[in-house]
Design a protein around this motif. Structure first.
Motif, PDB file in Angstrom:
ATOM      1  N   ALA A   1      69.601 -60.239  -2.013  1.00  0.00           N
ATOM      2  CA  ALA A   1      68.969 -61.207  -1.119  1.00  0.00           C
ATOM      3  C   ALA A   1      68.045 -62.095  -1.935  1.00  0.00           C
ATOM      4  O   ALA A   1      67.497 -61.678  -2.958  1.00  0.00           O
ATOM      5  N   PHE A   2      67.873 -63.328  -1.483  1.00  0.00           N
ATOM      6  CA  PHE A   2      66.905 -64.228  -2.094  1.00  0.00           C
ATOM      7  C   PHE A   2      66.626 -65.383  -1.141  1.00  0.00           C
ATOM      8  O   PHE A   2      67.428 -65.701  -0.265  1.00  0.00           O
ATOM      9  N   LEU A   3      65.468 -65.984  -1.310  1.00  0.00           N
ATOM     10  CA  LEU A   3      65.079 -67.156  -0.529  1.00  0.00           C
ATOM     11  C   LEU A   3      65.134 -68.363  -1.433  1.00  0.00           C
ATOM     12  O   LEU A   3      64.494 -68.384  -2.490  1.00  0.00           O
ATOM     13  N   TYR A   4      65.884 -69.365  -1.030  1.00  0.00           N
ATOM     14  CA  TYR A   4      66.014 -70.582  -1.834  1.00  0.00           C
ATOM     15  C   TYR A   4      65.791 -71.780  -0.932  1.00  0.00           C
ATOM     16  O   TYR A   4      66.547 -72.030   0.000  1.00  0.00           O
ATOM     17  N   SER A   5      64.708 -72.504  -1.199  1.00  0.00           N
ATOM     18  CA  SER A   5      64.328 -73.676  -0.410  1.00  0.00           C
ATOM     19  C   SER A   5      64.299 -73.343   1.079  1.00  0.00           C
ATOM     20  O   SER A   5      64.841 -74.077   1.916  1.00  0.00           O
ATOM     21  N   ASN A   6      63.677 -72.214   1.413  1.00  0.00           N
ATOM     22  CA  ASN A   6      63.494 -71.761   2.787  1.00  0.00           C
ATOM     23  C   ASN A   6      64.791 -71.382   3.486  1.00  0.00           C
ATOM     24  O   ASN A   6      64.834 -71.279   4.714  1.00  0.00           O
ATOM     25  N   VAL A   7      65.858 -71.179   2.719  1.00  0.00           N
ATOM     26  CA  VAL A   7      67.109 -70.643   3.253  1.00  0.00           C
ATOM     27  C   VAL A   7      67.249 -69.214   2.733  1.00  0.00           C
ATOM     28  O   VAL A   7      67.185 -68.978   1.531  1.00  0.00           O
ATOM     29  N   LEU A   8      67.428 -68.269   3.644  1.00  0.00           N
ATOM     30  CA  LEU A   8      67.573 -66.866   3.269  1.00  0.00           C
ATOM     31  C   LEU A   8      69.046 -66.550   3.039  1.00  0.00           C
ATOM     32  O   LEU A   8      69.877 -66.738   3.929  1.00  0.00           O
ATOM     33  N   PHE A   9      69.371 -66.062   1.844  1.00  0.00           N
ATOM     34  CA  PHE A   9      70.724 -65.620   1.496  1.00  0.00           C
ATOM     35  C   PHE A   9      70.732 -64.092   1.427  1.00  0.00           C
ATOM     36  O   PHE A   9      69.907 -63.497   0.724  1.00  0.00           O
ATOM     37  N   VAL A  10      71.669 -63.480   2.145  1.00  0.00           N
ATOM     38  CA  VAL A  10      71.813 -62.023   2.128  1.00  0.00           C
ATOM     39  C   VAL A  10      73.268 -61.686   1.824  1.00  0.00           C
ATOM     40  O   VAL A  10      74.176 -62.105   2.557  1.00  0.00           O
TER      41      VAL A  10
ATOM     42  N   GLU B   1      64.209 -71.090   7.467  1.00  0.00           N
ATOM     43  CA  GLU B   1      64.662 -72.201   8.304  1.00  0.00           C
ATOM     44  C   GLU B   1      66.165 -72.171   8.519  1.00  0.00           C
ATOM     45  O   GLU B   1      66.690 -72.893   9.371  1.00  0.00           O
ATOM     46  N   ALA B   2      66.876 -71.335   7.759  1.00  0.00           N
ATOM     47  CA  ALA B   2      68.317 -71.123   7.928  1.00  0.00           C
ATOM     48  C   ALA B   2      68.673 -69.849   7.186  1.00  0.00           C
ATOM     49  O   ALA B   2      67.928 -69.384   6.312  1.00  0.00           O
ATOM     50  N   MET B   3      69.827 -69.264   7.530  1.00  0.00           N
ATOM     51  CA  MET B   3      70.234 -68.005   6.913  1.00  0.00           C
ATOM     52  C   MET B   3      71.729 -68.042   6.619  1.00  0.00           C
ATOM     53  O   MET B   3      72.524 -68.545   7.417  1.00  0.00           O
ATOM     54  N   VAL B   4      72.107 -67.498   5.454  1.00  0.00           N
ATOM     55  CA  VAL B   4      73.510 -67.372   5.069  1.00  0.00           C
ATOM     56  C   VAL B   4      73.782 -65.909   4.756  1.00  0.00           C
ATOM     57  O   VAL B   4      73.144 -65.322   3.872  1.00  0.00           O
ATOM     58  N   ILE B   5      74.714 -65.298   5.505  1.00  0.00           N
ATOM     59  CA  ILE B   5      75.146 -63.924   5.239  1.00  0.00           C
ATOM     60  C   ILE B   5      76.467 -64.002   4.489  1.00  0.00           C
ATOM     61  O   ILE B   5      77.424 -64.631   4.948  1.00  0.00           O
ATOM     62  N   LEU B   6      76.526 -63.371   3.329  1.00  0.00           N
ATOM     63  CA  LEU B   6      77.695 -63.418   2.456  1.00  0.00           C
ATOM     64  C   LEU B   6      78.344 -62.043   2.399  1.00  0.00           C
ATOM     65  O   LEU B   6      77.670 -61.034   2.177  1.00  0.00           O
ATOM     66  N   SER B   7      79.651 -61.985   2.592  1.00  0.00           N
ATOM     67  CA  SER B   7      80.364 -60.721   2.426  1.00  0.00           C
ATOM     68  C   SER B   7      81.841 -61.030   2.232  1.00  0.00           C
ATOM     69  O   SER B   7      82.255 -62.192   2.244  1.00  0.00           O
ATOM     70  N   HIS B   8      82.643 -59.988   2.112  1.00  0.00           N
ATOM     71  CA  HIS B   8      84.076 -60.199   1.919  1.00  0.00           C
ATOM     72  C   HIS B   8      84.847 -60.235   3.236  1.00  0.00           C
ATOM     73  O   HIS B   8      85.705 -61.086   3.437  1.00  0.00           O
ATOM     74  N   SER B   9      84.569 -59.307   4.126  1.00  0.00           N
ATOM     75  CA  SER B   9      85.428 -59.106   5.295  1.00  0.00           C
ATOM     76  C   SER B   9      85.181 -60.119   6.407  1.00  0.00           C
ATOM     77  O   SER B   9      84.040 -60.530   6.655  1.00  0.00           O
ATOM     78  N   MET B  10      86.258 -60.477   7.099  1.00  0.00           N
ATOM     79  CA  MET B  10      86.131 -61.251   8.327  1.00  0.00           C
ATOM     80  C   MET B  10      85.534 -60.348   9.407  1.00  0.00           C
ATOM     81  O   MET B  10      85.538 -59.130   9.296  1.00  0.00           O
ATOM     82  N   ARG B  11      85.009 -60.956  10.453  1.00  0.00           N
ATOM     83  CA  ARG B  11      84.471 -60.174  11.568  1.00  0.00           C
ATOM     84  C   ARG B  11      85.627 -59.500  12.314  1.00  0.00           C
ATOM     85  O   ARG B  11      86.628 -60.111  12.622  1.00  0.00           O
ATOM     86  N   ARG B  12      85.438 -58.231  12.609  1.00  0.00           N
ATOM     87  CA  ARG B  12      86.438 -57.468  13.369  1.00  0.00           C
ATOM     88  C   ARG B  12      85.730 -56.329  14.078  1.00  0.00           C
ATOM     89  O   ARG B  12      84.631 -55.901  13.679  1.00  0.00           O
ATOM     90  N   SER B  13      86.362 -55.820  15.138  1.00  0.00           N
ATOM     91  CA  SER B  13      85.721 -54.798  15.970  1.00  0.00           C
ATOM     92  C   SER B  13      85.446 -53.512  15.201  1.00  0.00           C
ATOM     93  O   SER B  13      84.520 -52.768  15.532  1.00  0.00           O
TER      94      SER B  13
END
Length: 390
Positions: A252-261, A299-311
């Motif tokens: 995780a890191f904050l870059y220009s008030n955007v949170l990346f996880v 002020e914004a958030m980006v969640i990064l991962s490999h998988s598409m959303r699924r049940s």
């Protein structure tokens, strides 16, 4: 007779002092030579160890327990290009205890790709795509950004997982090493890595697969030095990356008030698999902890991962959407991933969008731009697919 005895005694004393002095000089010279040889041996061994440090883990570095032989199946480390200097290993920044001081937001951008290379010819395609990124990035630098500008050039590249097809590569260590070499040689910007299901979860031995992935890509972004433009800029590059202690591929890191996880969430995980449930719980705790830490600073958030959303991944997504509805309904959030192999954008809620990148073998990387204006999620994240495909 007395005088004779005095002369003889004096002569003996002089001879004895001279002999002692010569013995002392000889011993001192021998000691200096030994120290010099020892120092040369230490320097030689130290240099050899540093040359192997590209494949060393934090544990071996800390203990100094590094074999004198190259690891099995690992090729020699690539010689870094002058434009891509490699910095030495440093300890990963721990999870911060308080958010950094809020700064005026800038329009920021980065590149994303995934699901490449699946086969040998895609290794060349990956190289071409990185060269194309370098060309567009150089064009951005020609704009001569300054500290006072409202925008910054692209800051990093993220690989969203699947650097091999496990049925072809069989999770062999040489494939991890090959991709590491390509990225270090051709990527002009720091590369943040996330694992895909083919990289560890689908391997015959999941623990071994993940350990090998971590050996090559844990803290991988630190292999690039900060890029310096004509004027020093606090936004240029020390978005300080922290990593989850118990699951180090999560960052995780904050870059220009955007949170990346970034989280280790892959296709195949499900609620009936003990390991899957455990990893999804850690992913959720990491996401929640960073949202709680930065709070109003974001002020914004980006969640990064490999998988598409699924049940089957509801152990992560269900509490996530509940928290968003309760506390972050006005926060623009993008979930950026690979896995599905086809580019797509879905507006899930008023403030949450889902973006899937193309499989790298079929389409080029994307460029994501996040403006510094206060707009809704669907307008907050601008996606450019028009990059030249290598």
């Amino acid at each position: 007779q007395w005088r004779l005895r005095s002369v003889v005694l004096t002569t003996l004393i002089v001879l004895l002092v001279t002999l002692i002095h010569k013995n002392y000089q000889a011993h001192e010279l021998e000691t200096n030579n030994l120290d010099s040889n020892t120092k040369r041996t230490f320097m030689k061994n130290g240099n050899n160890r540093n040359n192997r440090s590209v494949f060393a883990t934090p544990e071996t570095l800390e203990a100094g327990n590094i074999s004198s032989q190259s690891p099995t199946l690992i090729p020699p480390a690539p010689s870094p290009s002058p434009s891509l200097p490699v910095i030495s290993f440093r300890e990963t920044i721990p999870f911060p205890t308080e958010p950094p001081k809020k700064r005026p937001a800038k329009t920021i951008s980065f590149y994303a790709l995934g699901d490449i290379p699946y086969k040998e010819k895609e290794c060349e395609k990956l190289q071409d795509q990185l060269i194309a990124i370098n060309n567009t990035w150089q064009n951005e630098l020609d704009k001569n950004y300054t500290h006072d500008d409202d925008a910054a050039p692209p800051a990093f590249i993220v690989h969203l997982g699947d650097i091999m097809k496990h049925k072809v590569a069989n999770c062999t260590e040489t494939y991890y090493a090959r991709v590491q070499e390509i990225l270090l040689t051709h990527a002009p910007l720091p590369v943040l890595m996330l694992p895909g299901d083919n990289d560890w979860f689908d391997c015959n031995d999941r623990d071994v697969g993940l350990d090998v992935w971590r050996t090559y890509f844990d803290g991988f972004e630190d292999r690039w030095e900060p890029k310096r433009r004509r004027r020093e800029d606090e936004h240029d590059r020390r978005w300080r990356v922290s990593r989850q202690e118990e699951r180090r591929e999560n960052f995780a890191f904050l870059y220009s008030n955007v949170l990346f996880v970034g989280i280790n969430l892959v296709n195949g995980m499900n609620a009936y698999d003990e390991l899957s449930v455990f990893v999804m719980k850690q992913n959720w705790e990491w996401t929640k902890a960073n949202l709680g830490l930065y709070g109003s600073e974001v002020e914004a958030m980006v969640i990064l991962s490999h998988s598409m959303r699924r049940s089957s991944l509801d152990d992560y997504f269900k509490p996530l959407f509940e928290l968003i509805e309760q506390s972050y309904s006005d926060l623009p959030i993008m979930y950026l991933h690979g896995d599905g192999h086809t580019f797509g954008i879905q507006n899930v809620t008023d403030n949450f969008i889902d973006v899937e990148v193309d499989r790298g073998g079929k389409g080029p990387p994307i460029k994501v731009t996040i403006p510094n204006d206060n707009v809704g999620a669907f307008s907050k994240f601008q996606i450019d697919r028009r990059m030249k495909n290598g």
